[in-house]
Design a protein around this motif. Structure first.
Motif, PDB file in Angstrom:
ATOM      1  N   ASN A  31      54.896  32.060 -11.852  1.00  0.00           N
ATOM      2  CA  ASN A  31      55.361  31.127 -10.831  1.00  0.00           C
ATOM      3  C   ASN A  31      54.234  30.381 -10.142  1.00  0.00           C
ATOM      4  OD1 ASN A  31      58.400  31.200 -10.063  1.00  0.00           O
ATOM      5  ND2 ASN A  31      57.862  33.198 -10.873  1.00  0.00           N
ATOM      6  N   CYS A  47      52.212  26.976  -5.847  1.00  0.00           N
ATOM      7  CA  CYS A  47      53.541  26.614  -6.340  1.00  0.00           C
ATOM      8  C   CYS A  47      54.402  26.176  -5.165  1.00  0.00           C
ATOM      9  CB  CYS A  47      54.207  27.761  -7.086  1.00  0.00           C
ATOM     10  SG  CYS A  47      54.730  29.129  -6.041  1.00  0.00           S
ATOM     11  N   SER A  49      58.660  26.190  -4.064  1.00  0.00           N
ATOM     12  CA  SER A  49      60.009  26.632  -4.426  1.00  0.00           C
ATOM     13  C   SER A  49      60.954  26.364  -3.270  1.00  0.00           C
ATOM     14  CB  SER A  49      60.015  28.117  -4.797  1.00  0.00           C
ATOM     15  OG  SER A  49      59.515  28.893  -3.738  1.00  0.00           O
TER      16      SER A  49
END
Length: 111
Positions: A31, A47, A49
């Motif tokens: 991820n 990352c 999200s």
């Protein structure tokens, strides 16, 4: 509703542990996969999200986290930078997180 924009950034040394933790939470493999660099050449990974606020509350609860995260991986969480933006723009959140940490994305050259 998935309306909580979350940016995660981790130093290179803790990338594998954080990715293992993400897998334990059912987020899949690798991820934290965007390579970042600071002005001194140090490598980080990041990352973005989308979360439901109530799911993030469970994830960030120390007691509940201790039930999911093995003791050997837990120290990596101390190095995890998180920037949250409720009902915000993902790109704006990402760019702000990079700027606040003095980071830029590493663009791999392809031939």
């Amino acid at each position: 509703m998935f309306n909580l924009s979350v940016v995660n950034i981790i130093p290179d040394a803790h990338k594998d542990a954080i990715n293992q933790i993400a897998e334990l939470y059912g987020c899949g493999e690798n991820n934290v996969s965007v390579k970042l660099i600071d002005s001194s050449g140090e490598i980080y990974w990041g990352c973005h999200s989308w979360w439901k606020p109530e799911h993030y509350a469970i994830f960030s609860d120390d007691e509940l986290r201790a039930q999911v995260v093995p003791a050997e991986l837990a120290p990596a969480l101390e190095h995890l930078y998180e920037r949250l933006m409720l009902d915000g723009d993902a790109q704006e959140n990402w760019q702000a997180a990079l700027a606040l940490n003095g980071l830029s994305e590493v663009r791999e050259e392809t031939e």
